[in-house]
Design an enzyme around this catalytic site. Structure first.
Site, mmCIF file in Angstrom:
data_model
loop_
_atom_site.group_PDB
_atom_site.id
_atom_site.type_symbol
_atom_site.label_atom_id
_atom_site.label_comp_id
_atom_site.label_asym_id
_atom_site.label_seq_id
_atom_site.Cartn_x
_atom_site.Cartn_y
_atom_site.Cartn_z
ATOM 1 N N HIS A 170 -2.831 3.577 -4.354
ATOM 2 C CA HIS A 170 -2.242 3.008 -3.130
ATOM 3 C C HIS A 170 -0.851 2.427 -3.425
ATOM 4 O O HIS A 170 -0.495 1.368 -2.932
ATOM 5 C CB HIS A 170 -3.158 1.918 -2.539
ATOM 6 C CG HIS A 170 -4.391 2.467 -1.894
ATOM 7 N ND1 HIS A 170 -4.405 2.958 -0.602
ATOM 8 C CD2 HIS A 170 -5.656 2.623 -2.358
ATOM 9 C CE1 HIS A 170 -5.634 3.380 -0.307
ATOM 10 N NE2 HIS A 170 -6.411 3.187 -1.356
ATOM 11 N N ASP A 191 0.875 -1.178 0.000
ATOM 12 C CA ASP A 191 0.000 0.000 0.000
ATOM 13 C C ASP A 191 0.909 1.223 0.000
ATOM 14 O O ASP A 191 2.141 1.083 -0.094
ATOM 15 C CB ASP A 191 -0.945 -0.026 1.224
ATOM 16 C CG ASP A 191 -2.267 0.671 0.936
ATOM 17 O OD1 ASP A 191 -2.238 1.866 0.592
ATOM 18 O OD2 ASP A 191 -3.330 0.024 1.036
ATOM 19 N N GLU A 217 -10.055 3.263 -4.683
ATOM 20 C CA GLU A 217 -9.701 4.634 -4.298
ATOM 21 C C GLU A 217 -8.554 5.216 -5.123
ATOM 22 O O GLU A 217 -7.576 5.699 -4.567
ATOM 23 C CB GLU A 217 -9.323 4.667 -2.805
ATOM 24 C CG GLU A 217 -10.445 4.200 -1.905
ATOM 25 C CD GLU A 217 -10.082 4.228 -0.431
ATOM 26 O OE1 GLU A 217 -10.858 4.805 0.334
ATOM 27 O OE2 GLU A 217 -9.034 3.667 -0.050
HETATM 28 C C1 ACM Z 1 -10.873 -0.184 0.923
HETATM 29 O O1 ACM Z 1 -11.310 -0.199 2.091
HETATM 30 N N1 ACM Z 1 -10.254 0.887 0.461
HETATM 31 C C2 ACM Z 1 -11.017 -1.323 0.052
#
Ligand code: ACM
Length: 664
Positions: free
Chosen positions: A273, A199, A337
């Protein structure tokens, strides 16, 4: 006639009470169980007989029995007899599926039958749970009658994906800590560990071709997220925070999991991410940078660039090494995201969109994922991505992990789906309304009962598409969870509830029975040294509830609801007002909440909030209001504007809490 009926009812309820008292405390509850008179006594000389496929399960059982009793429990392959403990594929009921088993206990013999080694292993888990909880002790316990009640059990899971996700990027957990998590999963017949390996905040898997991913990407300048430096021991020799798994470590953990019949699904996040990767290899990035590993969430100056051929070569090389380590059919490629800003401002990305006829950055994301899918499919693997991979069109063979919706839509189109809706599966959320007694968390509210209430099949999904719902999993994001004890506190008992949701048939699920069985399960976890949150702590709702709402107050148009809070508004300061749906197929949208003093509004918090069971993007149903120094004799009223979301059947609680002192 009437009298007879009443007597009949009394008999039934008495029988139910007796059953409840003697009910073996198995979690997850088996499909079918008949408890009989008598018990099998485990003696020092009891033998375990196992045929070839049962060897692993038998050794697992023997190791556990030896540890807790101090006796030797020899394992042999003489499964023909009718005494001792027998584990066999012979005579197994294949209709129970790939993970099903039968277990029969008489005074003379314990017999586990299954067609597969997984089924035999689950039979052993059930058998262990029929013994006193001391069977999970790390050393020999004296003065215990090791008795197994006589039962007939026929069992098998409802869902094939019974999972847990652990984020090891925001905080790092060693391979031994991961093994402890796997052990606790196996106890609950969970079979899928989703390892969130990378991440923004850290890259945790050695990739030989790109050594900087770990030499740079695995370390940051502090524990971050406002966590105390002594909240963790994950520091390198140079004092930097982080860590990673070598490929040897990964192989070891994968092999360990296989013995527990747990599949590990790795996640390599893209195209968002990805700051840890970009900190190491900025040449694959899009965005202003600088690409520095952040110490908190929400800073994202860059994502991977789809306009550079090198990006795909890099990702294919990374994935090729990942595939060689994990036998899993699925590779999770994230996809959630993704801030589109960097691509919007990136000339090369805009030129690519023009060339490919892509109208929006969402379509560009879809284009990116489809390209990755081709690579993944060429390696005979299947991609799995978060809800957002639906944006701009879903890749051909992709499976979806639904956290903010899209599960029903994807399954309707014939894609496989794993359900992890925030409302039921986000185990990083608070477990109690009383935040002052809980460790600081990311926010939200996910009490045990709401996990237990999850129905993995989304409402309205056509019966012939329901097979595409593979199951469900709990997610543990670790921004605010820097050590294993804290992970365990957030995981249990919620993961025990999820195990029952995904394994047990609906007809066998009962929350009161679950809570009773949980008491025994807590004793097991005590012996195993798992730092669960005691269920006796409750969810704080009764303590803080000021009232609620009923379906008749919920309309299709926005309406105002009021509650008298005169007895609550007795001290000046900030309060948090929370709306928590307890019953309903959909939910409510809240536009604002306000505090009134003698009918005059004195404080208001306006933002879109949602509470409900529908899997929509989370919108905090929490409102912060300022209570003044109370005026003697004044009446205080809480007022909120509420509208039904997709229906008007919602019912719920409203809680009122003092806001705890701010933490970093
Ligand atoms: C997430 O909680 N961004 C998958």
């Amino acid at each position: 006639m009437k009298l007879k009926l009443i007597i009949g009812l009394v008999t039934v309820s008495l029988a139910a009470t007796v059953l409840a008292v003697n009910e073996p405390a198995i979690i997850p509850q088996p499909q079918k169980m008949e408890v009989k008179e008598g018990a099998f006594r485990l003696l020092p000389e009891t033998r375990i007989h196992a045929d070839k496929l049962a060897k692993n399960a038998a050794e697992f059982l023997a190791a556990r029995l030896r540890k807790a009793t101090g006796n030797s429990f020899r394992v042999d392959d003489k499964t023909g007899g009718a005494s001792g403990i027998v584990l066999t594929t012979s005579g197994a009921d294949v209709s129970l599926g790939a993970e099903g088993y039968t277990l029969s206990v008489t005074k003379d013999c314990v017999l586990i039958r299954a067609a597969t080694s997984a089924g035999l292993f689950y039979g052993v888990q059930t058998l262990l749970q029929l013994l006193p909880p001391e069977i999970y002790s790390p050393k020999a316990v004296k003065n215990i009658e090791w008795q197994i009640p006589c039962v007939n059990i026929t069992d098998g899971p409802q869902f094939q994906w019974r999972g847990l996700m652990l984020d090891v990027s925001r905080h790092f957990f060693t391979k031994d800590e991961v093994k402890q998590v796997l052990d606790a999963m196996a106890l609950h017949k969970l079979n899928t560990f989703h390892w969130h390996l990378v991440d923004d905040n850290g890259w945790r898997i050695e990739i030989k071709k790109y050594p900087k991913l770990t030499s740079v990407g695995a370390w940051r300048d502090g524990v971050g997220f406002g966590q105390a430096t002594n909240s963790t021991t994950a520091y390198g020799r140079d004092g930097r925070y982080g860590g990673f798994y070598t490929q040897k470590d990964i192989r070891e953990v994968v092999a360990y999991a296989q013995k527990l019949h747990i599949t590990i699904v790795p996640e390599i996040e893209m195209p968002g991410h990805s700051l840890a990767a970009l900190a190491a290899y900025p040449e694959y990035g899009s965005g202003p940078g600088p690409f520095i590993i952040p110490l908190k969430a929400g800073i994202n100056p860059g994502i991977l660039s789809p306009a550079k051929e090198g990006t795909f070569e890099f990702l294919e090389n990374v994935l090729t090494e990942v595939f060689a380590l994990f036998p899993s059919k699925y590779i999770h490629i994230g996809g959630d995201e993704v801030p589109k800003g960097p691509w919007k401002k990136d000339e090369a990305c805009q030129a690519l969109m023009k060339r490919e006829g892509l109208k929006t950055e969402e379509e560009l994301q879809s284009w990116f994922i489809r390209r990755i899918e081709k690579i993944v499919n060429a390696h005979h693997k299947t991609i799995l991505g978060w809800s957002e991979i639906l944006e701009g069109g879903l890749a051909q063979n992709a499976a979806v992990m639904d956290w903010i919706g899209g599960g029903r839509e994807a399954a309707s189109q014939g894609h496989d789906v794993v359900m992890t809706p925030t409302a039921n599966c986000y185990f990083d959320y608070y477990q109690s309304r009383n935040r002052s007694t809980e460790p600081y968390s990311i926010g939200g509210f996910l009490p045990l009962q709401r996990v237990y209430a999850l129905e993995p099949i989304p409402a309205g999904l056509a019966p012939d598409k329901q097979k595409h719902i593979l199951g469900a999993q709990g997610n543990i994001w670790t921004e605010y969870i820097p050590n294993l004890k804290h992970v365990e506190y957030m995981a249990f008992p919620r993961l025990s509830a999820l195990a029952e949701v995904t394994w047990s048939p609906k007809a066998a699920r009962n929350y009161d029975s679950f809570l009773r069985r949980l008491k025994t399960n807590e004793q097991r976890l005590d012996k195993l040294g798992v730092s669960y949150r005691p269920s006796a702590l409750g969810d704080g709702v009764a303590e803080f509830k000021i009232g609620g709402w009923k379906p008749e107050q919920i309309k299709a148009e926005p309406a105002v609801i009021e509650w008298d809070v005169t007895t609550k508004a007795t001290k000046a300061g900030k309060v948090s007002v929370n709306f928590n749906q307890t019953v309903g197929a959909q939910g409510i949208n809240v536009a604002w909440a306000a505090l009134l003093e003698d009918g005059k509004e004195i404080s208001r918090d306006t933002h879109a909030g949602f509470s409900g069971s529908a899997d929509v993007r989370p919108r905090r149903p929490d409102y912060t209001l300022n209570v003044p120094v109370p005026k003697p004799g004044a009446q205080y009223t809480l007022r909120a504007q509420v509208v039904g979301s997709g229906g008007t059947d919602s019912q719920g609680d409203v809680c009122w809490l003092s806001v705890p002192p701010a933490k970093k």
